[in-house]
Design a protein around this motif. Structure first.
Motif, PDB file in Angstrom:
ATOM      1  N   ALA A 198      57.330   3.715   4.408  1.00 56.72           N
ATOM      2  CA  ALA A 198      57.944   4.617   5.370  1.00 56.72           C
ATOM      3  C   ALA A 198      57.376   4.369   6.765  1.00 56.72           C
ATOM      4  N   SER A 199      58.216   4.530   7.745  1.00 59.86           N
ATOM      5  CA  SER A 199      57.794   4.319   9.126  1.00 59.86           C
ATOM      6  C   SER A 199      58.827   4.928  10.041  1.00 59.86           C
ATOM      7  N   THR A 200      58.421   5.765  10.974  1.00 58.62           N
ATOM      8  CA  THR A 200      59.352   6.157  12.032  1.00 58.62           C
ATOM      9  C   THR A 200      59.210   5.207  13.181  1.00 58.62           C
ATOM     10  N   ARG A 201      58.021   5.149  13.725  1.00 62.85           N
ATOM     11  CA  ARG A 201      57.921   4.543  15.050  1.00 62.85           C
ATOM     12  C   ARG A 201      58.081   3.033  15.034  1.00 62.85           C
ATOM     13  N   ARG A 219      59.659   1.058  12.815  1.00 67.01           N
ATOM     14  CA  ARG A 219      61.044   0.666  12.522  1.00 67.01           C
ATOM     15  C   ARG A 219      61.947   0.991  13.701  1.00 67.01           C
ATOM     16  N   THR A 220      61.797   2.201  14.241  1.00 67.80           N
ATOM     17  CA  THR A 220      62.617   2.601  15.380  1.00 67.80           C
ATOM     18  C   THR A 220      62.364   1.693  16.582  1.00 67.80           C
ATOM     19  N   SER A 221      61.111   1.356  16.794  1.00 64.90           N
ATOM     20  CA  SER A 221      60.747   0.496  17.916  1.00 64.90           C
ATOM     21  C   SER A 221      61.415  -0.881  17.785  1.00 64.90           C
ATOM     22  N   ARG A 242      43.597   5.910  12.628  1.00 65.32           N
ATOM     23  CA  ARG A 242      44.165   6.994  11.844  1.00 65.32           C
ATOM     24  C   ARG A 242      43.514   7.063  10.468  1.00 65.32           C
ATOM     25  N   GLU A 259      47.361  10.523   3.463  1.00 65.40           N
ATOM     26  CA  GLU A 259      48.224  10.397   2.287  1.00 65.40           C
ATOM     27  C   GLU A 259      47.646   9.420   1.257  1.00 65.40           C
ATOM     28  N   PRO A 296      50.621   7.790  13.644  1.00 68.93           N
ATOM     29  CA  PRO A 296      50.622   9.194  14.065  1.00 68.93           C
ATOM     30  C   PRO A 296      49.220   9.805  13.998  1.00 68.93           C
ATOM     31  N   ILE A 297      48.947  10.682  14.945  1.00 67.89           N
ATOM     32  CA  ILE A 297      47.627  11.309  15.084  1.00 67.89           C
ATOM     33  C   ILE A 297      47.448  12.435  14.055  1.00 67.89           C
ATOM     34  N   ARG A 308      45.659  15.416  14.430  1.00 66.96           N
ATOM     35  CA  ARG A 308      44.953  16.170  15.462  1.00 66.96           C
ATOM     36  C   ARG A 308      43.790  16.959  14.861  1.00 66.96           C
ATOM     37  N   LEU A 319      50.769   7.329  24.498  1.00 66.64           N
ATOM     38  CA  LEU A 319      52.219   7.182  24.657  1.00 66.64           C
ATOM     39  C   LEU A 319      52.569   5.902  25.414  1.00 66.64           C
ATOM     40  N   VAL A 369      53.052   3.349  22.763  1.00 65.63           N
ATOM     41  CA  VAL A 369      54.382   3.402  22.141  1.00 65.63           C
ATOM     42  C   VAL A 369      55.411   2.731  23.051  1.00 65.63           C
ATOM     43  N   ASN A 370      55.303   3.038  24.330  1.00 70.62           N
ATOM     44  CA  ASN A 370      56.222   2.479  25.317  1.00 70.62           C
ATOM     45  C   ASN A 370      56.139   0.953  25.367  1.00 70.62           C
TER      46      ASN A 370
END
Lengths: 308, 308, 308
Positions: free
Chosen positions: C55-58, C60-62, C223, C227, C265-266, C268, C286, C289-290
């Motif tokens: 799983a990956s959001t950033r 894959r989206t990137s 990180r 999980e 992902p952090i 916190r 950020l 990420v950019n």
């Protein structure tokens, strides 16, 4: 020749002329995927929805790539993320999609006949990407395209299909198509995996692999659906592979220049030994995948009125 | 008129002028989806992210089609595949997406207020695609567009909304919108499904369907969220449908030319009988879906500065 | 300089010249994502497949955004929907994708070495988007790009990497890259999270955060993979954060102008306190990420022969 159909639901209803038109169109599309810029504007502004109620890598990806190389907008809907979890009927799902004005809906569903139901309900073109154990017409078309390319013809060839015939939509679509195109089709599988009246489809059926493949020009191995083998159709996987696995010894019964096919994904060592699957002089398994994109491009093109 | 908003979070904050501008823009986009080439270059080079924390076929697909027909790049992120499984907060997810320079983020979330939180944190436009039981503004806009098309107006109409008002974001957004536009809104549902102070929103509320629909111009049936009915709000589904299902007998209480609406997906026989759902002289359910694409195109266009 | 590689598998095999070429190319792409029309036709007609077994959001989206802004056709395949559920081997999956003529396959896999295996098997370019605890080269490249932009250079900087070094592909790729580029890299983490021979990679390792960050120009927090913490590597999360969380007191040990990084992902309050994570004078999280989109655009461009 103009292509008159609204939908591609099965090989059973296609005429020889229609099959030939599809294969010839696919051949003309094959080259696009080898270009530096693999994209033509043919379907710009058309919307293709891939509606998959069963998991699939290759078929969904193949349709998505086919759509994108023709510049169509492609939308994927898979059962796990769809409102099917909210209990919506297939009919309502279809009518809702229809109201968003797509041009083609590609559907895979575990229920035989689901694409046919859709086709009667919505005005858009439906392509059957596999319905239960019924038909998988795009697989049979890419198989026929591969055979035609490798053997120069289909008519007159002896083609052996080996495995779980009963549960195989691939087998069913190929039997319809190959017999229509003039091939001699022979089957082999455990008696529990051979439909009782299968010979009425114009084929011969054996329970021994060794009876089916002598002098075959093409040996097509079917996938054992391991994930569905909770009901024990055969005693054990080991026993199945001892009797029905294609390997370097029994393949010698076929013609020297026989090609080996498999719709994938392969269970290596179950229905086909790794050395045969990877033997580039015989195995055309990856050619099949490659032809799949071209066949799907051809169907998207023909159904949206491309050759009018 | 210039559209000044950065975000579309709810109908509650939209003015009548803004609603009219959105509906008129949507009407002008309706025709694009009927063209041979259903695509305009308006949003070329814009990035639209669909960030869905709840399953959805129609809303996500509708936004994706809307984006693609405007030539935007569309990116889908669903909760099941997102790094939410890694425990990332919504805020961090949003800021990370922001850093990739999208133009619009469409969000559906089970928590009321999630889109509003995002909107204060990121510079991009946020569209609320449904937040908990709070608002579903694009649904209300497509409902208003449908009513306006079918009835020629909204002001002065009597509109009955039937079902689980308490848990319905569709009801809430429509109450805001329809009363603002001058309609008379009456509600009916079991007393356990009617918020206590609902009449302060300028509507009348009844516990009997038969009290709400007499002389209605529009009957809007809400979906019973079967998948959320673990806590028994009503004794049984059968009892609910006996009292609140719209069918060929109670519909006669409404005006002869009354239209029937439903946000879908329908539970046939629970909140609406199949004959009413499929009665093309009354049911405008599929018109609603059709308008949905146009409304979402309009919002994407307006939020990215299209009418400046 | 021409970019000669077929694949991007890890930072370990890249030369300083190659890293510089990638970073400079990425810098030139950074501006595209700030344009009104964020799209160039560079990769029109190219097919990029994102094959994600984790799983990956950033990430894959990137990659998806990077591909789309270059006008490539992008195809997402995630493990949950793929024929992996049918038991297909990674090798067969790869060969099947190859037969559909993509140009680049981006792969994330839980097994170290999976991308390298693919690269030897298929003719297309492979980009490693994270393989087990081995390498995550695009993360290290975007980290280096961020450091270079913020500090004007990499050589001569003192860079502290804090956390679970053993299980971090981010740490490994950054150690390779940063030492190659001339930085002094120091590590800190619990002894159970420090590989035994880590100092042979040209770094210093400490078990106390306070020993690693004095005079650091860059503090990179890793990180904690909550999980994956079923096997208790450390006694408790609370104890970990007491010793290794970066907060407003221990950050003062670093240089006044030190920047703080995190691959996200952090968690916190676990590896970094919220005030430090959100302190825009220090935190460049950020920015990372950019830069990620620009680095991935650069790699897609270079691997498809863009700078020839």
């Amino acid at each position: 020749m103009k292509f008159e159909r609204k939908d591609i639901l099965g090989i059973s209803e296609l005429s020889v002329n229609e099959i030939n038109l599809i294969l010839e169109t696919a051949e003309s599309f094959l080259e696009i995927s080898t270009r530096e810029i693999k994209k033509v504007p043919t379907l710009r502004g058309k919307t293709v929805i891939n509606l998959f109620f069963e998991a699939s890598t290759r078929t969904r990806t193949s349709f998505e790539i086919a759509g994108k190389r023709l510049s169509a907008d492609t939308i994927n809907i898979s059962a796990s993320t769809s409102s099917v979890v909210k209990g919506e009927t297939l009919i309502d799902t279809a009518r809702n999609l229809e109201a968003m004005n797509p041009d083609v809906i590609v559907i895979r569903h575990s229920a035989a006949g689901a694409p046919h139901l859709l086709a009667t309900l919505v005005k858009q073109s439906i392509i059957n990407a596999g319905d239960g154990a019924h038909e998988h017409p795009t697989q049979a078309l890419l198989d026929m395209m591969t055979i035609k390319e490798k053997k120069g013809k289909i008519a007159g060839l002896k083609i052996a299909i080996i495995g779980d015939i009963t549960h195989s939509r691939v087998a069913r679509s190929n039997i319809y198509g190959l017999t229509k195109m003039g091939a001699e089709v022979v089957l082999a599988g455990p008696s529990t995996m051979l439909p009782r009246d299968i010979e009425q489809m114009g084929v011969k059926a054996y329970t021994k692999l060794e009876d089916a493949i002598p002098d075959a020009d093409v040996v097509m191995m079917l996938r054992i659906q391991l994930e569905r083998q909770k009901q024990n159709i055969f005693p054990s996987l080991r026993e199945y592979s001892q009797r029905y696995c294609l390997h370097s010894r029994n393949i010698t019964l076929a013609r020297k220049d026989a090609i080996v096919m498999h719709p994938g994904p392969i269970n290596r060592g179950v229905e086909i030994s790794p050395d045969i699957a990877d033997d580039s002089s015989r195995s055309v398994i990856l050619d099949q995948v490659n032809k799949g994109v071209a066949v799907r491009m051809a169907l998207l093109y023909l159904l949206t009125g491309g050759n009018e």
